[in-house]
Each structure stands twice: as structure tokens, then as C-alpha cells.
Design an enzyme around this catalytic site. Structure first.
Site, PDB file in Angstrom:
ATOM      1  N   GLU A 125      -9.880  -2.078   5.594  1.00 56.85           N
ATOM      2  CA  GLU A 125     -10.507  -1.849   6.889  1.00 56.85           C
ATOM      3  C   GLU A 125     -11.729  -2.759   7.057  1.00 56.85           C
ATOM      4  O   GLU A 125     -12.230  -3.316   6.068  1.00 56.85           O
ATOM      5  CB  GLU A 125     -10.942  -0.374   6.975  1.00 56.85           C
ATOM      6  CG  GLU A 125      -9.805   0.630   6.815  1.00 56.85           C
ATOM      7  CD  GLU A 125      -8.901   0.745   8.048  1.00 56.85           C
ATOM      8  OE1 GLU A 125      -9.059  -0.057   8.996  1.00 56.85           O
ATOM      9  OE2 GLU A 125      -8.037   1.637   8.049  1.00 56.85           O
ATOM     10  N   ASN A 130      -7.603  -3.380  14.581  1.00 54.17           N
ATOM     11  CA  ASN A 130      -8.993  -3.679  14.210  1.00 54.17           C
ATOM     12  C   ASN A 130      -9.079  -4.816  13.179  1.00 54.17           C
ATOM     13  O   ASN A 130     -10.114  -5.039  12.578  1.00 54.17           O
ATOM     14  CB  ASN A 130      -9.686  -2.421  13.657  1.00 54.17           C
ATOM     15  CG  ASN A 130      -9.020  -1.896  12.382  1.00 54.17           C
ATOM     16  OD1 ASN A 130      -8.044  -2.470  11.894  1.00 54.17           O
ATOM     17  ND2 ASN A 130      -9.540  -0.806  11.846  1.00 54.17           N
ATOM     18  N   HIS A 153      -7.357  -5.029  10.380  1.00 54.70           N
ATOM     19  CA  HIS A 153      -7.091  -4.681   8.971  1.00 54.70           C
ATOM     20  C   HIS A 153      -5.797  -5.346   8.492  1.00 54.70           C
ATOM     21  O   HIS A 153      -4.879  -5.588   9.274  1.00 54.70           O
ATOM     22  CB  HIS A 153      -7.105  -3.162   8.721  1.00 54.70           C
ATOM     23  CG  HIS A 153      -5.938  -2.390   9.210  1.00 54.70           C
ATOM     24  ND1 HIS A 153      -6.052  -1.191   9.882  1.00 54.70           N
ATOM     25  CD2 HIS A 153      -4.596  -2.607   9.105  1.00 54.70           C
ATOM     26  CE1 HIS A 153      -4.853  -0.725  10.164  1.00 54.70           C
ATOM     27  NE2 HIS A 153      -3.946  -1.566   9.703  1.00 54.70           N
ATOM     28  N   ASP A 164       0.812  -1.211   0.000  1.00 54.41           N
ATOM     29  CA  ASP A 164       0.000   0.000   0.000  1.00 54.41           C
ATOM     30  C   ASP A 164       0.855   1.274   0.000  1.00 54.41           C
ATOM     31  O   ASP A 164       2.067   1.225   0.234  1.00 54.41           O
ATOM     32  CB  ASP A 164      -0.964   0.008   1.203  1.00 54.41           C
ATOM     33  CG  ASP A 164      -0.322  -0.528   2.485  1.00 54.41           C
ATOM     34  OD1 ASP A 164       0.914  -0.577   2.558  1.00 54.41           O
ATOM     35  OD2 ASP A 164      -1.067  -0.905   3.403  1.00 54.41           O
TER      36      ASP A 164
HETATM   37  C1  F6R Z   1       1.498  -1.612   6.200  1.00 51.93           C
HETATM   38  C2  F6R Z   1       0.178  -2.186   6.306  1.00 51.93           C
HETATM   39  C3  F6R Z   1      -0.618  -2.203   7.571  1.00 51.93           C
HETATM   40  C4  F6R Z   1       0.181  -2.605   8.790  1.00 51.93           C
HETATM   41  C5  F6R Z   1      -0.713  -2.588  10.034  1.00 51.93           C
HETATM   42  C6  F6R Z   1       0.073  -2.890  11.295  1.00 51.93           C
HETATM   43  O1  F6R Z   1       1.994  -1.736   4.881  1.00 51.93           O
HETATM   44  O2  F6R Z   1      -0.276  -2.627   5.314  1.00 51.93           O
HETATM   45  O3  F6R Z   1      -1.699  -3.074   7.424  1.00 51.93           O
HETATM   46  O4  F6R Z   1       0.725  -3.877   8.610  1.00 51.93           O
HETATM   47  O5  F6R Z   1      -1.329  -1.353  10.168  1.00 51.93           O
HETATM   48  O6  F6R Z   1       0.955  -1.838  11.525  1.00 51.93           O
HETATM   49  P1  F6R Z   1       2.104  -1.937  12.615  1.00 51.93           P
HETATM   50  O7  F6R Z   1       3.027  -3.000  12.186  1.00 51.93           O
HETATM   51  O8  F6R Z   1       2.736  -0.576  12.602  1.00 51.93           O
HETATM   52  O9  F6R Z   1       1.415  -2.242  13.902  1.00 51.93           O
END
Ligand code: F6R
Length: 237
Positions: free
Chosen positions: A143, A136, A138, A67
Site C-alpha cells: 500500500e 491507489n 498498490h 500474495d
Molecule cells: C492481486 C494483487 C493486487 C491486484 C490489485 C488490482 O494478487 O496483488 O495488487 O493486482 O488489487 O486488482 P484488480 O485486478 O482486481 O483490479
């Protein structure tokens, strides 16, 4: 499906790294899927060490990130492009033409989504995908409520995700409201998935996944349908 419980962030990073090292030793021209955020920072440190030790090479590797934010310059320190260059790409022998992130500044963003999925497909598909998980549930920026059939698309970020990611910006108002993300189906199309989650904050998210209930209200739950999923998880407590 494999669940690997670890007792530290370092151990999680090392176990995830060892799976990627094995993949590259087995197929030097692998197509790899990368993630950003806090979870993979240690993983990138480990994999750079393996490269420096001569265990692996990125000469023939192509990679795709999950992303990118919409509307911030790619050279902004908060872009996922900058994160990848800083944590990983600048330290290994991967050439610029071979790594890819969605372009959050494309003139036609819808067209960019189609182009991104097409370019993954033309590469032969992602052999091994690294994932983190949001509190959450995701995955990438998909989401709760996202269709399991989604391909790469434009998404509005939830307030909770913007607050979570505000640590990378000067203040919350600077956090973009939209991003381009690989969809759930794009992630399910990858051949092998390694999901990493460490810390007390992630316990509820992992418990929910472990419960086995598959619902679009909890995007990560679709991963339970993937034929080759490894979850590396743990917490301090
Ligand atoms: C990042 C991504 C997000 C993260 C998620 C967890 O490329 O796609 O889905 O993997 O938000 O983030 P952290 O590792 O910072 O807790």
C-alpha cells in the site's frame, strides 16, 4: 520500458498471454510470478486456451503468487489459493509441488515471509511476473507508504483495498485485515514484469505511473526503475 495501449479487456488479456507463451516457448522451465484479482481472469482464460491448443506446457514450470490473505482457510472460496486453482491450476499440467502461494495460516507468519523469499531465490528467481495495479497505486498488497526496500512481509490492508476486495466476500466484515505479500524489492528482483490495467477506474492510476514521478506514496512508481517492464493498459472511454 514498453507501454502497450489496448482497446479492450480481451485484447489486454491476449497481449499479456502472448508474452507468457513466448517466455515458455523460449524457456520451458521458467519460474513464473502470478497475480489474482479481476485484471488477470481473462489472461488465465487465454493461457489455458494456449495450453489446450498444445502451444505450451507447465510440466517444468514453477510459480509463485504475489500474495495471500492472513487468517482465512486456503480452501475458502475467497482465498487466493482457491482463486488460482479455480482459474488456472486445475486446467493445466502444473503439479501441486510446483506452485506456491504464501501461507496465510502459517503458525509463524514472520518465518513464513522469510521462507517465501528464500524459496523464490532457491528457484533461481522469477523470470516473468504478472501484475495488476490498485486504484491507489498498490502492487501486490504493498500500500502507499511501503518502503521500496520491502521484502515479503505482513501488511495491514487499507480500508479502500478492503472495500475494493469485498466483492469476493459475503460482506465487508469478512474481508481479512491483513495479508502476506511479496514486497516491492521482491517484485523488483523479478527479471521481467508485465503490468496489466484496464478500465476507467484504472485511468488515474496509469496516468500517475506515466507521469514518471517515483515516490513511496505511489508504490507502482518504483517499477519505472525496473529494466524490463511492459505496461498493458487501456480503458473504455
Ligand atoms: C492481486 C494483487 C493486487 C491486484 C490489485 C488490482 O494478487 O496483488 O495488487 O493486482 O488489487 O486488482 P484488480 O485486478 O482486481 O483490479
Amino acid at each position: 520500458m514498453k507501454w502497450i495501449k489496448v482497446s479492450s479487456y480481451e485484447e489486454m488479456s491476449k497481449v499479456a498471454c502472448s508474452i507468457f507463451v513466448k517466455q515458455l516457448q523460449h524457456k520451458s522451465n521458467s519460474v513464473l510470478g502470478f497475480a489474482t484479482g479481476g485484471s488477470p481472469v481473462g489472461f488465465y482464460k487465454e493461457i489455458v486456451k494456449s495450453y489446450q491448443a498444445g502451444e505450451i506446457s507447465f510440466d517444468h514450470v514453477r510459480s509463485f503468487n504475489l500474495d495471500e490473505y492472513i487468517g482465512i482457510p486456503s480452501n475458502s472460496p475467497a482465498s487466493y489459493y482457491s482463486y488460482m486453482v479455480e482459474n488456472f491450476f486445475q486446467h493445466v499440467n502444473i503439479s501441486k509441488e510446483n506452485y506456491h502461494l504464501p501461507d496465510g495460516n502459517a503458525i509463524d507468519l514472520k518465518e513464513e515471509c522469510v521462507r517465501y523469499d528464500k524459496s523464490i531465490e532457491e528457484s533461481g528467481g522469477i523470470d516473468l511476473q504478472l501484475l495488476g495495479i490498485g486504484v491507489n497505486g498498490h502492487i501486490a498488497f504493498n500500500e502507499p507508504g511501503t518502503s521500496f526496500a520491502s521484502l515479503t512481509n505482513i501488511v495491514n490492508l487499507t480500508e479502500s483495498t478492503r472495500i475494493e476486495n469485498a466483492r469476493y466476500f459475503e460482506n465487508i466484515a469478512d474481508v481479512p485485515t491483513q495479508a502476506i505479500t511479496m514486497g516491492i524489492q521482491s517484485i523488483m528482483n523479478t527479471k521481467k514484469i508485465v503490468l496489466t490495467a484496464f478500465g476507467d477506474k484504472k485511468v488515474a492510476a496509469i496516468d500517475q505511473l506515466y507521469s514518471g514521478k517515483i515516490t513511496e506514496d505511489y508504490p507502482a512508481s518504483q517499477l519505472l526503475m525496473h529494466p524490463n517492464l511492459t505496461v498493458i493498459y487501456g480503458s473504455e472511454g
